[in-house]
Design a protein around this motif. Structure first.
Motif, PDB file in Angstrom:
ATOM      1  N   PRO A   1       0.807  -1.226   0.000  1.00 18.67           N
ATOM      2  CA  PRO A   1       0.000   0.000   0.000  1.00 18.67           C
ATOM      3  C   PRO A   1       0.841   1.277   0.000  1.00 18.67           C
ATOM      4  O   PRO A   1       0.465   2.253  -0.661  1.00 18.67           O
ATOM      5  N   LEU A   2       1.977   1.282   0.688  1.00 16.24           N
ATOM      6  CA  LEU A   2       2.868   2.444   0.687  1.00 16.24           C
ATOM      7  C   LEU A   2       3.256   2.810  -0.737  1.00 16.24           C
ATOM      8  O   LEU A   2       3.188   3.982  -1.130  1.00 16.24           O
ATOM      9  N   HIS A   3       3.638   1.829  -1.530  1.00 12.07           N
ATOM     10  CA  HIS A   3       4.056   2.105  -2.901  1.00 12.07           C
ATOM     11  C   HIS A   3       2.899   2.657  -3.726  1.00 12.07           C
ATOM     12  O   HIS A   3       3.092   3.542  -4.558  1.00 12.07           O
ATOM     13  N   GLY A   4       1.705   2.149  -3.502  1.00 18.67           N
ATOM     14  CA  GLY A   4       0.534   2.683  -4.195  1.00 18.67           C
ATOM     15  C   GLY A   4       0.273   4.143  -3.836  1.00 18.67           C
ATOM     16  O   GLY A   4      -0.031   4.966  -4.707  1.00 18.67           O
ATOM     17  N   ARG A   5       0.417   4.478  -2.545  1.00 19.90           N
ATOM     18  CA  ARG A   5       0.219   5.874  -2.129  1.00 19.90           C
ATOM     19  C   ARG A   5       1.299   6.783  -2.705  1.00 19.90           C
ATOM     20  O   ARG A   5       1.007   7.905  -3.136  1.00 19.90           O
ATOM     21  N   LEU A   6       2.543   6.312  -2.745  1.00 17.52           N
ATOM     22  CA  LEU A   6       3.620   7.116  -3.329  1.00 17.52           C
ATOM     23  C   LEU A   6       3.370   7.328  -4.819  1.00 17.52           C
ATOM     24  O   LEU A   6       3.549   8.435  -5.334  1.00 17.52           O
ATOM     25  N   PHE A   7       2.962   6.270  -5.512  1.00 17.74           N
ATOM     26  CA  PHE A   7       2.630   6.382  -6.926  1.00 17.74           C
ATOM     27  C   PHE A   7       1.558   7.454  -7.126  1.00 17.74           C
ATOM     28  O   PHE A   7       1.671   8.313  -7.997  1.00 17.74           O
ATOM     29  N   SER A   8       0.502   7.392  -6.333  1.00 17.56           N
ATOM     30  CA  SER A   8      -0.598   8.349  -6.479  1.00 17.56           C
ATOM     31  C   SER A   8      -0.153   9.779  -6.217  1.00 17.56           C
ATOM     32  O   SER A   8      -0.575  10.705  -6.921  1.00 17.56           O
ATOM     33  N   ALA A   9       0.689   9.974  -5.214  1.00 15.26           N
ATOM     34  CA  ALA A   9       1.181  11.322  -4.911  1.00 15.26           C
ATOM     35  C   ALA A   9       1.981  11.877  -6.089  1.00 15.26           C
ATOM     36  O   ALA A   9       1.805  13.041  -6.483  1.00 15.26           O
ATOM     37  N   ILE A  10       2.834  11.050  -6.668  1.00 11.60           N
ATOM     38  CA  ILE A  10       3.637  11.478  -7.818  1.00 11.60           C
ATOM     39  C   ILE A  10       2.728  11.770  -9.012  1.00 11.60           C
ATOM     40  O   ILE A  10       2.846  12.805  -9.666  1.00 11.60           O
ATOM     41  N   ALA A  11       1.794  10.857  -9.279  1.00 10.95           N
ATOM     42  CA  ALA A  11       0.882  11.032 -10.414  1.00 10.95           C
ATOM     43  C   ALA A  11       0.015  12.277 -10.234  1.00 10.95           C
ATOM     44  O   ALA A  11      -0.239  13.002 -11.209  1.00 10.95           O
ATOM     45  N   ASP A  12      -0.428  12.538  -9.004  1.00 10.79           N
ATOM     46  CA  ASP A  12      -1.234  13.734  -8.736  1.00 10.79           C
ATOM     47  C   ASP A  12      -0.453  15.006  -9.051  1.00 10.79           C
ATOM     48  O   ASP A  12      -0.973  15.914  -9.713  1.00 10.79           O
ATOM     49  N   LEU A  13       0.769  15.079  -8.563  1.00  7.44           N
ATOM     50  CA  LEU A  13       1.586  16.267  -8.833  1.00  7.44           C
ATOM     51  C   LEU A  13       1.828  16.431 -10.331  1.00  7.44           C
ATOM     52  O   LEU A  13       1.678  17.521 -10.880  1.00  7.44           O
ATOM     53  N   TRP A  14       2.210  15.348 -10.985  1.00  7.17           N
ATOM     54  CA  TRP A  14       2.532  15.383 -12.411  1.00  7.17           C
ATOM     55  C   TRP A  14       1.320  15.795 -13.239  1.00  7.17           C
ATOM     56  O   TRP A  14       1.420  16.620 -14.146  1.00  7.17           O
ATOM     57  N   SER A  15       0.138  15.240 -12.906  1.00  5.06           N
ATOM     58  CA  SER A  15      -1.059  15.525 -13.701  1.00  5.06           C
ATOM     59  C   SER A  15      -1.539  16.970 -13.555  1.00  5.06           C
ATOM     60  O   SER A  15      -2.266  17.467 -14.410  1.00  5.06           O
ATOM     61  N   THR A  16      -1.111  17.629 -12.498  1.00  2.19           N
ATOM     62  CA  THR A  16      -1.499  19.034 -12.307  1.00  2.19           C
ATOM     63  C   THR A  16      -0.382  19.993 -12.709  1.00  2.19           C
ATOM     64  O   THR A  16      -0.466  21.186 -12.441  1.00  2.19           O
ATOM     65  N   GLY A  17       0.661  19.466 -13.347  1.00  2.00           N
ATOM     66  CA  GLY A  17       1.735  20.309 -13.866  1.00  2.00           C
ATOM     67  C   GLY A  17       2.769  20.745 -12.854  1.00  2.00           C
ATOM     68  O   GLY A  17       3.606  21.594 -13.154  1.00  2.00           O
ATOM     69  N   HIS A  18       2.749  20.164 -11.663  1.00  2.00           N
ATOM     70  CA  HIS A  18       3.741  20.505 -10.646  1.00  2.00           C
ATOM     71  C   HIS A  18       5.022  19.703 -10.876  1.00  2.00           C
ATOM     72  O   HIS A  18       4.980  18.590 -11.408  1.00  2.00           O
ATOM     73  N   PRO A  19       6.143  20.239 -10.448  1.00  2.00           N
ATOM     74  CA  PRO A  19       7.395  19.478 -10.577  1.00  2.00           C
ATOM     75  C   PRO A  19       7.358  18.254  -9.659  1.00  2.00           C
ATOM     76  O   PRO A  19       6.709  18.272  -8.616  1.00  2.00           O
ATOM     77  N   VAL A  20       8.043  17.222 -10.094  1.00  2.00           N
ATOM     78  CA  VAL A  20       8.108  15.987  -9.315  1.00  2.00           C
ATOM     79  C   VAL A  20       9.566  15.699  -9.004  1.00  2.00           C
ATOM     80  O   VAL A  20      10.376  15.501  -9.904  1.00  2.00           O
ATOM     81  N   ASP A  21       9.873  15.709  -7.733  1.00  2.43           N
ATOM     82  CA  ASP A  21      11.179  15.294  -7.239  1.00  2.43           C
ATOM     83  C   ASP A  21      11.003  14.908  -5.776  1.00  2.43           C
ATOM     84  O   ASP A  21       9.902  14.987  -5.230  1.00  2.43           O
ATOM     85  N   LEU A  22      12.069  14.493  -5.146  1.00  2.00           N
ATOM     86  CA  LEU A  22      12.002  14.023  -3.769  1.00  2.00           C
ATOM     87  C   LEU A  22      11.402  15.089  -2.843  1.00  2.00           C
ATOM     88  O   LEU A  22      10.532  14.791  -2.015  1.00  2.00           O
TER      89      LEU A  22
END
Length: 170
Positions: A58-79
């Protein structure tokens, strides 16, 4: 024992007395998260192939979603940005875990990592349907047998791609 007096394994085992293990590879999941942190192409590849529900951990799924959410709204994605986003969502433990995720990831392998996560998800769905089918067959429940067969052949992640039965042995 069956009708001939032969010993049979309990339904919760694989015949060798061992419980079957669901198909998964946490290292591949972590590498996919790591690749997504390194490359927008890896995010695009992953978003086209998997969703949060396909991760075993589940942790990996939540991390995936957080990254996808940022990316889909045009925000930068990094650590830093993903960690900040997770903390804003109240997922401080997830933000802390993010630091150690995907250290061996290669950004150019994002599509392969995503395909492997998806394949494990399909295999888990097949394993679950097979267990349901076995239980329904033992009970002689024709409706449950039909439902399990439908899950295997007609719907969900199992039917969305070719099955590779050799993966179940991994």
């Amino acid at each position: 024992m069956n009708a001939r007096g032969a010993r049979t394994a309990p339904p919760s085992t694989n015949g060798n007395g061992h419980r079957p293990v669901a198909s998964h590879d946490p290292e591949i999941e972590a590498c996919l998260i790591g690749a997504m942190l390194l490359s927008s192409q890896a995010i695009e590849d992953a978003a086209a192939r998997v969703d949060e529900s396909m991760f075993y951990l589940p942790l990996h799924g939540r991390l995936f979603s957080a990254i996808a959410d940022l990316w889909s709204t045009g925000h930068p994605v990094d650590l830093a940005t993903v960690g900040h986003h997770l903390r804003q969502l109240g997922l401080t433990d997830d933000a802390a875990a993010l630091v150690g995720i995907g250290g061996n990831a290669e950004s150019r392998n994002g599509a392969d990592y995503a395909d492997r996560v998806a394949e494990h998800a399909r295999n888990r769905a097949l394993q679950a349907a097979a267990l349901e089918l076995g239980t329904a067959a033992q009970l002689g429940d024709r409706l449950a047998i039909a439902a399990a067969l439908d899950r295997i052949t007609d719907s969900g992640p199992v039917a969305q791609a070719p099955l590779h039965f050799e993966s179940l042995a991994d």
